[in-house]
Design an enzyme around this catalytic site. Structure first.
Site, PDB file in Angstrom:
ATOM      1  N   GLU B 280      43.196  22.240  -2.445  1.00  0.00           N
ATOM      2  CA  GLU B 280      43.373  20.599  -1.924  1.00  0.00           C
ATOM      3  C   GLU B 280      44.650  20.226  -2.531  1.00  0.00           C
ATOM      4  O   GLU B 280      45.232  19.215  -1.979  1.00  0.00           O
ATOM      5  CB  GLU B 280      42.226  19.984  -2.556  1.00  0.00           C
ATOM      6  N   GLU B 283      47.532  20.931  -0.788  1.00  0.00           N
ATOM      7  CA  GLU B 283      47.366  20.119   0.624  1.00  0.00           C
ATOM      8  C   GLU B 283      47.778  18.627   0.486  1.00  0.00           C
ATOM      9  O   GLU B 283      48.444  18.248   1.213  1.00  0.00           O
ATOM     10  CB  GLU B 283      45.865  20.373   1.111  1.00  0.00           C
ATOM     11  N   CYS B 300      34.263  17.745  -0.484  1.00  0.00           N
ATOM     12  CA  CYS B 300      33.372  18.343  -1.032  1.00  0.00           C
ATOM     13  C   CYS B 300      31.932  18.037  -0.818  1.00  0.00           C
ATOM     14  O   CYS B 300      30.835  18.525  -1.031  1.00  0.00           O
ATOM     15  CB  CYS B 300      33.562  18.458  -2.551  1.00  0.00           C
ATOM     16  N   SER B 320      40.402  15.750   3.868  1.00  0.00           N
ATOM     17  CA  SER B 320      41.035  17.236   3.407  1.00  0.00           C
ATOM     18  C   SER B 320      40.343  18.486   4.144  1.00  0.00           C
ATOM     19  O   SER B 320      39.173  18.553   4.518  1.00  0.00           O
ATOM     20  CB  SER B 320      40.851  17.830   1.930  1.00  0.00           C
ATOM     21  N   LYS B 359      23.415  19.839   0.978  1.00  0.00           N
ATOM     22  CA  LYS B 359      24.150  21.116   0.988  1.00  0.00           C
ATOM     23  C   LYS B 359      23.319  22.100   1.600  1.00  0.00           C
ATOM     24  O   LYS B 359      23.813  22.956   2.164  1.00  0.00           O
ATOM     25  CB  LYS B 359      24.275  21.806  -0.678  1.00  0.00           C
ATOM     26  N   GLU B 362      24.693  21.580   4.950  1.00  0.00           N
ATOM     27  CA  GLU B 362      26.086  22.103   4.986  1.00  0.00           C
ATOM     28  C   GLU B 362      25.949  23.526   5.368  1.00  0.00           C
ATOM     29  O   GLU B 362      26.555  23.956   6.095  1.00  0.00           O
ATOM     30  CB  GLU B 362      26.779  21.718   3.729  1.00  0.00           C
ATOM     31  N   GLU B 367      29.969  25.900  11.510  1.00  0.00           N
ATOM     32  CA  GLU B 367      31.321  26.466  10.909  1.00  0.00           C
ATOM     33  C   GLU B 367      31.254  27.384  10.019  1.00  0.00           C
ATOM     34  O   GLU B 367      32.179  28.178   9.542  1.00  0.00           O
ATOM     35  CB  GLU B 367      32.278  25.150  10.460  1.00  0.00           C
ATOM     36  N   CYS B 504      27.513  14.419  -8.316  1.00  0.00           N
ATOM     37  CA  CYS B 504      26.843  15.269  -7.825  1.00  0.00           C
ATOM     38  C   CYS B 504      25.591  15.227  -9.162  1.00  0.00           C
ATOM     39  O   CYS B 504      24.655  15.596  -9.104  1.00  0.00           O
ATOM     40  CB  CYS B 504      27.313  16.760  -8.167  1.00  0.00           C
TER      41      CYS B 504
END
Ligand code: SF4
Ligand code: SF4
Ligand code: FES
Ligand code: FES
Lengths: 166, 670
Positions: B280, B283, B300, B320, B359, B362, B367, B504
């Site tokens: 990151e 990037e 994230c 990102s 999560k 996710e 993907e 988190c």
């Protein structure tokens, strides 16, 4: 007449309605009222569109729409019959009329619209016309002192008219 | 200026020091007043009436919504109050599905607790509400309206903190229910799966969807090799489930417990977080040098990612492209571990242990599957792990600490502070400082991004210009900054977004916090964990170095992009059936569909629709065209979207559509 074009055109009406109320979220009730006049009910996609235009969440708008019994989220029939079942009407025999109409239309307290989308039959509590009890409203027209026979006759008249048109 | 104003609670004087309601004053006087609808971080609702107190001269009032005045005399447990509280709880219980022993909130249910505290031994009321269907379709949460006490905490959290409003009250009277729009499942609306509604719910009406049974099956299946990856925030909260003080770091005990349960290897998600830092940061630096797609939003947090996909399709290029640490870990584990551990890819099971409910969603995103195999097979929350440890009968508190497995169990402090809001920014800066030769100590502490306020900012001078960073938690705060970016008033290079309060560590998968300062203690513990680690910068992690040498070559390489980066797509807020606008089509007519989803609408779809209709009408072409408005085609970033006879036109312009209609018309008979 073309129904798809019609639908798209009446969608333009929704935008007109929103503009008329300046897309103001505090005007939710009159907006929904006008939308319901346009569609005879509040279609889900239209509600979502109104919600995003007013910057309120669809869940909140759904909450408002379900709070008022005046709003319907189900498509309604072409003709709307409302039987009052308020105290005065109940005492003077509204139940018998309700049963007769439901029986004839194949409807129940849960299923209020006929499959051919011709009739919606609802009960309401007090229409403020207790002097005429029991009261039946057929497409906005108030009929007083209704008996099961009178109600079925009114229904029959509509069916006849519809058949002539078809 | 501090004048001692005295208030009497049960005839004992107490100093009123600016408390905004009688409830907090009573708590200060060591009197616990029961509440259902009061939550210190949300607006006051005042509907449950459990917090009734008597005020001399005023009678019974709800203490949560009553402002103190000097000399006020408050009574908190008169005969009448106790009676009323019991009645309220009894009435709630009458309509509550009392499946307590099998409810996952059994241990921290406020209703159950209150019923015990008030000594309720029978229910004198009849059930008045109809049983309602449960919502089991979400990947992350299960809703059971039959356990709802209608306190509205979930509704207010979702709209006031997350700015979403995915659930709300609907219907009236006995039929009142808390529900997503149109009575749909959470899976089909704008819910981003943050789970905070479940965390604030006093009962088990919204709970985390558990996968512990599936994980037990894997563990018991001898052909499977089951590896765990544990997120940083888990280690500072797991102990709370075993009555250890919040903020106690239990990494070693946790590793031992996981091995005792039957996990073959225990790794650290922070290892992958180190990798995220490097990918990151590079990037960011490349975007900063080229001056494109700034600010960069972190990616994230899967709740934020879904939020951006459904509300800010125009900003998706700013996100990102880095996968989250959980998914980077999954991709690497599935690629490398089969060989190292001598198992087939099919027999390797990766279980992520996360503080987070989103999560789970996710891990199920398409993907993140490679050749039909999910990169991460199961996601357990901290709570679910705690329960598994208890199920296995492990005496957690007396375990000897063990250490994680190498290589993927080794992390620097940079990967650990990811657990706190502000951690990603600080970790990225520690890396960038080195690259940009900013003189800074290795374990640089960026005071500005630490702390608890919802939006924080910091500026750092570098060789490539000033780096402007913003850190937000709570999606309502994220929306404030995203709106500024959209209308061009924001001037940032990096915006770190975490959906949950405090990042988190405040995730909804963590043990239900019983103390008000739990989050602060976990936050501090994360920074302490960083302090006691040997390394503080991601680039110093020798195992990260090794993975670049052997597999990825260099940051943002082709290989790195393939394995560690991803793409986003715009997503509609409410899933619905085919739109009601389209009518049965006649084959020979030209079919025009104009998307009037929010994004296309804002980009002028309405004008196009109106003009199209007008053209058709003016020319009486009704039999040549079939025009309808449709809702979100999920191509928002390329809007306005128009589909003409199946062909999708992006960024449609009025003139183009008009000329297209002319030519289509000429092709068709009158
Ligand atoms: S999970 Fe989060 S977004 Fe979804 S309903 Fe609950 S609070 Fe709202
Ligand atoms: S679901 Fe839970 S938090 Fe939401 S209103 Fe019901 S009891 Fe309260
Ligand atoms: S009760 Fe029927 S009109 Fe009043
Ligand atoms: S906590 Fe005060 S009314 Fe619910």
């Amino acid at each position: 007449m073309d129904s798809a074009n019609n639908a798209a055109r009446s969608f333009n009406k929704v935008i007109e309605i929103l503009d008329r109320y300046d897309r103001n979220a505090s005007k939710i009730i009159p907006i929904l009222q006008s939308v319901q006049e346009e569609y005879r009910y509040l279609p889900q996609e239209v509600l979502t569109f109104v919600a995003t235009s007013l910057n309120v969440s669809p869940a909140r708008l759904y909450g408002v729409a379900t709070f008022y019994s005046h709003f319907s989220l189900e498509p309604k029939g072409k003709h709307i019959l409302k039987m009052c079942d308020g105290t005065a009407c109940h005492v003077r025999g509204s139940s018998a009329v309700i049963d007769a109409l439901r029986d004839k239309l194949g409807l129940s307290a849960k299923k209020i619209t006929t499959d051919d989308m011709l009739f919606t039959f609802e009960t309401v509590s007090c229409l403020g016309a207790c002097g005429l009890a029991p009261v039946l409203v057929v497409d906005e027209a108030i009929h007083g002192q209704v008996t099961p026979e009178v109600a079925l006759q009114l229904l029959d008249e509509i069916v006849q008219k519809e058949q002539q048109h078809a | 200026m501090k004048s001692d104003k005295i208030i009497y609670i049960n005839d004992r004087p107490i100093v009123w020091d600016g408390e905004t309601n009688v409830l907090s004053l009573a708590r200060k006087a060591h009197i616990e007043i029961p509440t259902f609808c009061y939550h210190s971080e949300l607006s006051v609702y005042g509907a449950c009436r459990l917090c009734l107190v008597e005020i001399e001269g005023r009678g019974l009032v709800t203490s949560c919504s009553t402002i103190p005045f000097e000399g006020m005399k408050v009574y908190t447990h008169t005969e009448q109050i106790i009676k009323m509280r019991k009645t309220i709880v009894e009435m709630l219980l009458a309509n509550h599905d009392q499946a307590c022993p099998t409810c996952s909130r059994s241990n921290d249910c406020k209703l159950r607790d209150l019923s015990t505290k008030l000594g309720i031994d029978k229910i004198r009321y009849r059930k008045t509400r109809q049983p309602k269907a449960m919502d089991m379709m979400s990947d992350c949460l299960v809703r059971d309206p039959n356990k709802c006490v209608l306190c509205g905490d979930c509704v207010r959290f979702c709209s006031e903190v997350q700015g979403i409003g995915a659930i709300d009250f609907a219907h009236r009277g006995e039929g009142v229910i808390v529900t997503p729009a149109y009575g749909k499942s959470l899976a089909h609306v704008d819910c981003v799966n943050c789970g905070q509604c479940a965390a604030v719910c006093p009962t088990g009406a919204i709970v985390v969807k558990s996968q512990s049974e599936q994980v037990w099956q894997q563990v018991h299946n001898k052909t499977k090799t089951v590896v765990a990856q544990v997120a940083p925030a888990v280690r500072v909260a797991l102990g709370e489930m075993f009555n250890l003080p919040s903020g106690e770091i239990t990494t070693g005990k946790m590793v031992a417990a996981l091995r005792m349960i039957g996990f073959n290897k225990v790794f650290d998600t922070s290892y992958a977080a180190d990798l995220t830092v490097i990918e990151e940061a590079n990037e960011l630096l490349s975007r900063k040098t080229k001056g494109e797609n700034l600010p960069i939003f972190t990616s994230c947090c899967p709740a934020w990612v879904k939020f951006a996909e459904q509300s800010y399709p125009g900003l998706l290029n700013n996100l990102s492209s880095c996968r989250s640490p959980q998914q980077m870990f999954g991709a690497l584990a599935k690629a490398r571990l089969p060989q190292t551990l001598g198992v087939t890819k099919e027999d390797l099971c990766v279980v992520a242990i996360m503080p987070c409910t989103a999560k789970k969603y996710e891990a199920n995103r398409k993907e993140f599957t490679t050749d039909g195999i999910a990169d991460v097979d199961f996601v357990l929350t901290t709570q679910e792990l705690g329960k598994m440890i208890k199920e296995a009968g492990i005496d957690f508190n007396s375990l000897e600490p063990e250490s994680m497995d190498l290589p993927m169990g080794f992390a620097s402090g940079a990967g650990v502070i990811f657990g706190n809001s502000g951690g990603v920014s600080e970790a990225v800066l520690r890396y960038a400082a080195d690259k940009l030769q900013i003189p800074m100590p290795e374990s640089i502490v960026l005071q500005e991004v630490r702390g608890t306020s919802g939006i924080r900012e910091a500026e750092v001078e570098t060789a490539v210009g000033t780096l402007r960073m913003a850190v937000v938690h709570g999606l309502k705060n994220a929306a404030i900054l995203a709106d500024q970016v959209v209308n061009g008033t924001a001037n940032y290079d990096v915006i770190e977004v975490m959906a949950c309060p405090g990042g988190c560590i405040g995730g909804a998968g963590q043990p239900i916090a019983c103390e008000s300062n739990t989050r602060q203690q976990r936050n501090q513990a994360i920074y302490n964990a960083d302090k006691i680690m040997p390394l503080h910068r991601a680039q110093d992690n020798p195992f990260i170095d090794e993975i670049y040498q052997t597999l990825l070559h260099e940051p943002n390489s082709h290989k790195a992009h393939e394995m560690l980066h991803t793409q986003y797509r715009s997503r509609k807020r409410i899933e619905d059936e085919e739109t009601s606008f389209s009518a049965p089509s006649k084959e020979e007519r030209c079919k025009i569909r104009v998307c009037i989803g929010t994004s296309c609408f804002l980009r002028g779809a309405q004008e196009i629709l109106a003009a199209t209709l007008k053209t058709v009408e003016d020319n009486a072409w009704h039999n040549r065209f079939d025009i309808a408005a449709t809702f979100c085609t999920e191509l928002c970033d390329l809007g306005p979207t128009i589909v003409i006879n199946g062909e999708i036109i992006h960024r449609a312009r009025l003139e183009d559509v008009k000329s297209r209609i002319q030519s289509e018309a000429s092709l068709r008979e009158k």
